[in-house]
Design a protein around this motif. Structure first.
Motif, PDB file in Angstrom:
ATOM      1  N   LYS A 158       1.178  -1.358   0.012  1.00 22.28           N
ATOM      2  CA  LYS A 158      -0.068  -0.493   0.096  1.00 22.28           C
ATOM      3  C   LYS A 158       1.062   0.906   0.083  1.00 22.28           C
ATOM      4  N   LYS A 159       1.914   1.040   1.016  1.00 18.06           N
ATOM      5  CA  LYS A 159       2.766   2.466   0.527  1.00 18.06           C
ATOM      6  C   LYS A 159       3.559   2.224  -0.478  1.00 18.06           C
ATOM      7  N   LEU A 160       4.353   1.825  -0.688  1.00 19.54           N
ATOM      8  CA  LEU A 160       4.880   1.787  -2.218  1.00 19.54           C
ATOM      9  C   LEU A 160       4.102   1.953  -3.713  1.00 19.54           C
ATOM     10  N   LEU A 161       2.354   2.002  -3.702  1.00 27.40           N
ATOM     11  CA  LEU A 161       1.829   1.919  -4.575  1.00 27.40           C
ATOM     12  C   LEU A 161       1.539   3.590  -4.745  1.00 27.40           C
ATOM     13  N   GLU A 162       1.221   4.427  -2.821  1.00 25.74           N
ATOM     14  CA  GLU A 162       0.713   5.413  -2.711  1.00 25.74           C
ATOM     15  C   GLU A 162       2.246   6.445  -3.444  1.00 25.74           C
ATOM     16  N   GLU A 163       3.633   5.379  -3.159  1.00 18.30           N
ATOM     17  CA  GLU A 163       4.539   6.427  -3.705  1.00 18.30           C
ATOM     18  C   GLU A 163       4.305   6.642  -5.400  1.00 18.30           C
ATOM     19  N   TYR A 164       4.624   4.874  -5.987  1.00 21.01           N
ATOM     20  CA  TYR A 164       4.076   5.263  -7.330  1.00 21.01           C
ATOM     21  C   TYR A 164       3.264   6.048  -7.877  1.00 21.01           C
ATOM     22  N   SER A 166       1.958   9.265  -6.035  1.00 29.29           N
ATOM     23  CA  SER A 166       2.517  10.005  -6.241  1.00 29.29           C
ATOM     24  C   SER A 166       3.777  10.157  -7.302  1.00 29.29           C
ATOM     25  N   GLU A 167       5.043   9.795  -7.749  1.00 30.13           N
ATOM     26  CA  GLU A 167       5.419  10.075  -8.551  1.00 30.13           C
ATOM     27  C   GLU A 167       4.289  10.083 -10.115  1.00 30.13           C
ATOM     28  N   ILE A 168       4.113   9.312  -9.986  1.00 32.10           N
ATOM     29  CA  ILE A 168       3.166   9.462 -11.053  1.00 32.10           C
ATOM     30  C   ILE A 168       3.152  10.670 -11.800  1.00 32.10           C
ATOM     31  N   ASN A 169       2.155  11.104 -10.535  1.00 31.42           N
ATOM     32  CA  ASN A 169       0.969  12.497 -10.522  1.00 31.42           C
ATOM     33  C   ASN A 169       1.988  13.456 -10.764  1.00 31.42           C
ATOM     34  N   GLU A 170       3.476  13.699  -9.926  1.00 31.93           N
ATOM     35  CA  GLU A 170       4.530  14.931 -10.349  1.00 31.93           C
ATOM     36  C   GLU A 170       5.157  14.250 -12.111  1.00 31.93           C
ATOM     37  N   LEU A 171       5.008  13.658 -12.448  1.00 32.43           N
ATOM     38  CA  LEU A 171       5.077  13.503 -13.708  1.00 32.43           C
ATOM     39  C   LEU A 171       4.484  14.107 -14.815  1.00 32.43           C
ATOM     40  N   LYS A 172       3.514  13.325 -14.519  1.00 32.49           N
ATOM     41  CA  LYS A 172       1.870  14.326 -15.470  1.00 32.49           C
ATOM     42  C   LYS A 172       1.659  15.382 -15.098  1.00 32.49           C
ATOM     43  N   SER A 173       2.369  16.217 -13.956  1.00 38.72           N
ATOM     44  CA  SER A 173       2.582  17.486 -13.515  1.00 38.72           C
ATOM     45  C   SER A 173       3.168  18.447 -14.775  1.00 38.72           C
ATOM     46  N   LEU A 174       4.540  17.789 -14.999  1.00 41.58           N
ATOM     47  CA  LEU A 174       5.551  18.750 -15.835  1.00 41.58           C
ATOM     48  C   LEU A 174       5.186  19.602 -16.657  1.00 41.58           C
ATOM     49  N   LYS A 175       5.393  20.092 -17.320  1.00 37.71           N
ATOM     50  CA  LYS A 175       5.429  20.859 -18.188  1.00 37.71           C
ATOM     51  C   LYS A 175       5.795  20.446 -19.453  1.00 37.71           C
ATOM     52  N   MET A 176       5.211  19.565 -20.223  1.00 35.10           N
ATOM     53  CA  MET A 176       5.592  19.927 -21.588  1.00 35.10           C
ATOM     54  C   MET A 176       6.580  20.897 -22.275  1.00 35.10           C
ATOM     55  N   PRO A 177       7.839  20.708 -23.151  1.00 33.00           N
ATOM     56  CA  PRO A 177       8.563  21.346 -23.291  1.00 33.00           C
ATOM     57  C   PRO A 177       8.060  22.710 -24.625  1.00 33.00           C
ATOM     58  N   LYS A 194       8.856   9.531 -20.475  1.00 34.61           N
ATOM     59  CA  LYS A 194       8.074   7.776 -20.853  1.00 34.61           C
ATOM     60  C   LYS A 194       8.846   6.766 -20.253  1.00 34.61           C
ATOM     61  N   LYS A 195      10.212   7.071 -20.682  1.00 39.38           N
ATOM     62  CA  LYS A 195      11.155   5.345 -19.767  1.00 39.38           C
ATOM     63  C   LYS A 195      10.804   5.662 -17.849  1.00 39.38           C
ATOM     64  N   GLN A 196      10.693   6.986 -17.572  1.00 42.70           N
ATOM     65  CA  GLN A 196      10.631   7.262 -15.887  1.00 42.70           C
ATOM     66  C   GLN A 196       8.379   6.127 -15.518  1.00 42.70           C
ATOM     67  N   MET A 197       8.011   6.759 -16.621  1.00 41.24           N
ATOM     68  CA  MET A 197       6.892   6.032 -16.445  1.00 41.24           C
ATOM     69  C   MET A 197       6.914   4.589 -16.467  1.00 41.24           C
TER      70      MET A 197
END
Length: 223
Positions: A158-164, A166-177, A194-197
């Motif tokens: 559960k803890k790992l899934l929450e961390e994953y 959170s990281e995915i949301n952070e990546l999605k929130s990054l602005k595209m170039p 994409k590699k991080q995802m």
């Protein structure tokens, strides 16, 4: 038929009496339960045969002695006959009583041996029952350990899934170039994201496989 077991008729023929005589003494046996063969005929054990044999021999001896006393009284002098008869009755009675007592003692000894064997069997059953309880307690302890392990893994998952997430949301929130940047730089940043995802997705799949393995172990334990 076993040499140790005899029917009522066989014992009666051996002792030279009728079946009714044997049946009468069967009522005096300590054990009220009778063995029977496939035809429903009563079978007497050695102990029962000895018991009945002692009873019948005592009755027969007493009868013979009584007849002899009556004959001696008629054919001889009363005083001499009474003395001889009294002495013989005493001697024969002691001998007959001794035979009867010995056979009854043998019957009691055999009965005690049977009871001792039954006690040993009960003790053995008790030991086996204790071993089975110990095995069951060990299985329960293993089950509790697996349950605790599964609960810990579930919390970690559960803890790992929450961390994953959170990281995915952070990546999605990054602005595209921005459009004004060079095209090759934008492509590199997109590929990096994409590699991080993909890496995060691999971690999630690996954790799910670990959970499935733990679940299979739990299922096999209870199977």
């Amino acid at each position: 038929m076993s040499e140790e077991l005899k029917t009522i008729k066989e014992l009666a023929d051996e002792l030279g009496v009728n079946k009714q005589n044997v049946q009468y003494h069967i009522k005096s046996l300590p054990n009220k339960e009778r063995l029977k063969n496939e035809k429903g005929i009563i079978l007497l054990t050695i102990d029962e045969q000895n018991f009945i044999r002692a009873k019948i021999l005592k009755v027969s001896t007493d009868k013979v002695l009584a007849d002899k006393v009556s004959t001696d009284k008629i054919s001889t002098d009363k005083v001499t006959t009474d003395k001889v008869t009294t002495d013989k009755i005493s001697t024969d009675k002691i001998s007959t009583d001794k035979v009867t007592t010995d056979k009854e003692n043998n019957f009691l000894i055999e009965k005690i041996k049977i009871q001792e064997e039954q006690i040993r069997d009960l003790k053995e059953q008790r030991r086996n029952g204790k071993e089975q309880l110990d095995i069951k307690d060990s299985q329960i302890a293993q089950m509790q350990n697996l349950l605790d392990q599964q609960q810990r893994l579930a919390l970690q998952d559960k803890k790992l899934l929450e961390e994953y997430k959170s990281e995915i949301n952070e990546l999605k929130s990054l602005k595209m170039p921005q459009e004004d940047k060079k095209e090759n730089q934008s492509q590199e940043e997109v590929q990096t994201i994409k590699k991080q995802m993909e890496a995060l997705n691999d971690k999630i799949k690996g954790q799910e496989q670990l959970n499935n393995q733990v679940s299979k172990k739990w299922y096999q334990f209870w199977k």
